[in-house]
Design an enzyme around this catalytic site. Structure first.
Site, short mmCIF file in Angstrom:
data_model
loop_
_atom_site.label_atom_id
_atom_site.label_comp_id
_atom_site.label_asym_id
_atom_site.label_seq_id
_atom_site.Cartn_x
_atom_site.Cartn_y
_atom_site.Cartn_z
N ASP A 85 60.62 28.45 30.99
CA ASP A 85 61.27 27.63 32.01
C ASP A 85 60.26 26.63 32.58
OD1 ASP A 85 63.15 26.67 33.74
OD2 ASP A 85 63.71 28.63 34.55
N GLU A 127 58.30 21.26 31.72
CA GLU A 127 57.92 19.83 31.78
C GLU A 127 56.69 19.55 32.64
OE1 GLU A 127 60.87 20.64 34.94
OE2 GLU A 127 60.95 20.95 32.79
N ASP A 171 68.97 21.93 34.75
CA ASP A 171 69.82 22.57 35.76
C ASP A 171 70.96 21.64 36.18
OD1 ASP A 171 68.01 24.63 35.58
OD2 ASP A 171 66.90 24.04 37.36
#
Length: 804
Positions: free
Chosen positions: A403, A406, A476
């Protein structure tokens, strides 16, 4: 104008090559080198179809090792000629010219059809300072053909299929995945090999890349002739995609978050009890406890007292589990301590921002102290894997959910990019963070254990990441019909950027627009349609917050939402032989699972820019339903009304006929049709000449793979290669796999099944094929064919049969 500004402008003009005098060139083993004014230009052929263009200011020494490109230049036969100010280099596939007066590089086919031109004096180097390093802002401008459609650039959720007429800020973010690569309908692609925050601009005047940091302009031009050829060149440059385990193409259940190991295992048990197929379950964050121990890679939460038993229990239920890990660590973790001592942590605000897990935070909330590690440092990647292996992988974990890869960068300040990484200032390498992070996990797991294929679910990507066993999701997203629509072109452009594996949170992550969650009938309709779309993407994964998403939360058999979800999960499993064979095409032939219509119908102007349809594999046209049709607001409540079956318009591309998957009706391409779409149907059409293998109904992927129904869609000749292997190791790289080639002769109505090629341990020596010639009476929809046209017991030898 001040003296300093005048000097800066003079240097700028000098470096752009304006009013410069031409210089001689020299041949190199890969092409040529030339000096144009104050710019050095090198043209390198990596192969007859792929060319690297490198430009540096005179006097700047180039020391660059690409993070994305792993190919080396091949020996390529070239013909170099010069005439006037033009230097031409020709391979067996393409021609390149350099104007040694303006510096313009241009690309042509062998019959001199223009492909792409740089603008005259199109490169610019503007001096800048990057955390104490003297470097440049680098800009390169091109001139495309009039109304020339381009695609790719990663994932930008703007609902656009073509990437024309916009300005994109290229910096990794939760919902935006940066891949500085575009491809044209003309059959070429361009990869801008720079990792700093950049701008991509396309308008009628020019197409350009401008990067905040770079000591060179460095890009690769690749000519493939069509989209598949371009992607093949990009994969050749940056790496091929390995095979995922077979089970990963089944159905996945997840949510934010399962709060105990009993709850996690209980979900799998419930699916087995109700007879709905399931292969993957995901454990989200906080199994490590409080935020001070963020991403400790240990089960410190007392609700997970025996993680080894938890994993074993899931395996004993014939399912698999992956777990959330982050690129950051809390201040009380072992990883934080050692990485901090070695100067391998970066100092900027990341998730979670506060020490307590409560949200919204309290007025006196203290900072979490969580810091992101430096994945550019090989020693830091070693440390990351050491604790991941000891605390989780050694227990039998099946894969990873990386998760925030980035990573999350909250309250962004320019000084944040002054953090010094192993490769220099963070600004210089910002966009390659997910590539290095994901690559570290993949490489270490493969070195540790080759008996289990690496599977990584991750939120971001960069060029080349396909070589690291990763499937990226779209971030998300907020649940809404508009965001569902946006997923389609987002996933397609991601795939057109060279990375074949993409997915999204089915149903949307946040339910801000739907008070009551799944109790809200309007959300149920959206969720069902999103899941139906998710049946035809590389990973079918239900996930989100604010409300649970398990199928039994939507009622029971007989309830419309439950029945529709159940139907499409089972359809996903019936398609496993087709999907897994398509995944082999991805690995062996640089194929794509999600195919924008421009890939297969580049000459159909109506199809090129469609943002709501695509092919799943090379046979199935998918047109998801992306509007509410059956639940509407009446007075102050949501009311469902299924009394009238609604329809949706679908464009069927020209050049072939199509068969309605649900009814068997054959329809000529090149027209728009109205398709009835009750809540458990989305438009699916199969291309004429397709051979579609469908497996048996199962509860999990490896329950059984026999018999296979072979559906033949008449109207054209067709071919299909059925692939199989051991499903979860890397022996296929050593040749341990088997293929069976099918050919359909439409005029003769004859199906030929060739000799099986190859073998692997545990392979079925004989296989039952139920052959179905699809019509309006037979071989439609989900159901197993009761009376196939013919049933054969195939024993690996060539066989031909006529069908009526």
């Amino acid at each position: 104008m001040t003296k300093n500004l005048t000097l800066l402008l003079s240097l700028f003009l000098c470096l752009t090559g304006l009013n410069s005098k031409a210089q001689d060139f020299q041949k190199t083993p890969q092409g040529i080198k030339a000096n144009v004014g104050s710019v050095n230009v090198e043209i390198q052929f990596y192969n007859p179809q792929t060319i690297r263009i490198i430009k540096t200011p005179t006097g700047v020494s180039l020391k660059k090792e690409s993070l994305s490109v792993i190919a080396k230049p091949e020996n390529t036969e070239l013909d170099v000629t010069s005439s006037g100010h033009l230097i031409s280099i020709t391979s067996s596939k393409i021609k390149v010219s350099l104007n040694d007066e303006t510096g313009k590089v241009a690309f042509y086919t062998l019959d001199n059809k223009p492909l792409l031109n740089e603008k005259d004096y199109g490169v610019q180097f503007t001096p800048t300072d990057d955390a104490g390093e003297q470097t440049y802002i680098v800009r390169q401008a091109f001139r495309l053909g009039e109304n020339e459609p381009i695609f790719g650039m990663g994932q930008f959720q703007k609902g656009k299929m073509e990437q024309n007429n916009q300005k994109l800020f290229l910096r990794q973010a939760n919902l935006e995945t940066v891949i500085p690569f575009f491809q044209s309908i003309k059959g070429y692609g361009v990869f801008w090999d720079n990792y700093s925050p950049s701008y991509f601009t396309n308008n009628p005047q020019e197409t350009s890349f401008e990067s905040e940091v770079g000591n060179c302009a460095d890009y690769y031009f690749m000519y493939g002739g069509n989209a598949d050829g371009v992607i093949a060149q990009m994969r050749h440059l940056t790496g091929q995609a390995p095979m995922f385990p077979y089970w990963t193409y089944g159905y996945w259940q997840s949510k934010e978050r399962y709060k105990s190991q009993n709850e996690l295992v209980g979900v799998v048990k419930k699916y087995r009890e109700i007879g709905v197929p399931l292969d993957g379950i995901i454990q989200d964050w906080q199994y490590w406890g409080d935020n001070a121990h963020w991403n400790a890679m240990e089960f410190l939460n007392p609700e997970f007292p025996d993680p080894k038993k938890m994993i074993d229990d899931i395996h004993n239920l014939n399912a698999h589990v992956i777990i959330s890990c982050w690129a950051s660590f809390g201040p009380k973790t072992k990883q934080y301590e050692i990485l901090n001592q070695k100067g391998m942590l970066m100092d900027f605000k990341t998730w979670p921002p506060f020490a307590e897990n409560t949200w919204p935070p309290k007025p006196d909330a203290k900072p979490s102290g969580v810091k992101v590690y430096d994945p550019y440092n090989p020693e830091a990647r070693d440390i990351y894997w050491k604790y991941m292996n000891q605390g989780i992988f050694s227990l039998g974990m099946d894969g990873w959910w990386l998760d925030s890869s980035e990573p999350d960068h909250l309250d962004i300040q320019d000084k944040d990019f002054d953090n010094i990484t192993y490769l220099g200032p963070f600004r210089k390498v910002r966009n390659a963070f997910p590539l290095e992070h994901v690559g570290g996990v993949y490489t270490h797991q493969r070195e540790s254990d080759s008996s289990k294929r690496v599977f990584i679910l991750t939120r971001s990507a960069f060029a080349g990441q396909q070589r690291y066993g990763a499937n990226s999701w779209s971030g998300d997203v907020v649940a809404s019909w508009e965001h569902l629509k946006d997923q389609i072109p987002a996933g397609l452009n991601f795939s057109l950027s060279g990375i074949p594996y993409w997915n999204c949170d089915l149903g949307g992550f946040f339910l801000w627009n739907f008070h009551g969650g799944i109790e809200n009938k309007a959300y149920r309709e959206l969720y069902v349609r999103w899941l139906e779309f998710g049946t035809f993407i590389p990973m079918m994964r239900s996930h989100g917050t604010d409300s649970p998403r398990e199928i039994y939360q939507f009622g029971q058999k007989g309830d419309w939402a439950y029945d529709a979800i159940d139907k499409f999960i089972n359809l996903r499993y019936r398609l496993l032989p087709y999907t897994y064979s398509t995944s082999w095409d991805v690995t062996a032939n640089s194929g794509s699972m999600m195919r924008a219509l421009m890939m297969d119908f580049p000459n159909d102007k109506k199809a090129i820019n469609l943002n709501n349809e695509y092919l799943f594999g090379k046979s199935i046209l998918v047109c998801p339903v992306t509007d509410p049709l059956y639940v509407q607001k009446k007075d102050s409540s949501m009311v469902e009304d299924f009394s009238t079956v609604k329809t949706q318009k679908v464009y069927l591309p020209e050049g072939t006929n199509w068969t309605d998957f649900w009814t068997g009706q054959q329809i000529q391409g090149g027209q728009t049709v109205e398709k009835e779409v009750p809540i458990d149907i989305i438009p699916l059409y199969v291309k004429a000449g397709s051979i579609l293998p469908m497996g048996p109904l199962v509860q999990f992927a490896d329950e059984k793979i026999d018999p296979i129904e072979i559906r033949i869609y008449p109207g054209n000749d067709g071919d299909f290669t059925l692939y199989n292997d051991e499903h979860d190791n890397y022996d296929y790289e050593k040749g341990a796999y088997a293929t069976i080639h099918f050919h359909w002769d439409d005029a003769a109505k004859k199906l030929t099944i060739d000799d099986r090629k190859g073998e692997f341990p545990g392979m079925l020596k004989k296989q039952k094929f139920q052959i179905v010639l699809v019509s309006e009476k037979q071989g439609t929809g989900l159901g197993v064919t009761a009376k196939p046209s013919k049933t054969i017991n195939y024993s690996a030898k060539k066989i031909s049969l006529k069908l009526k």
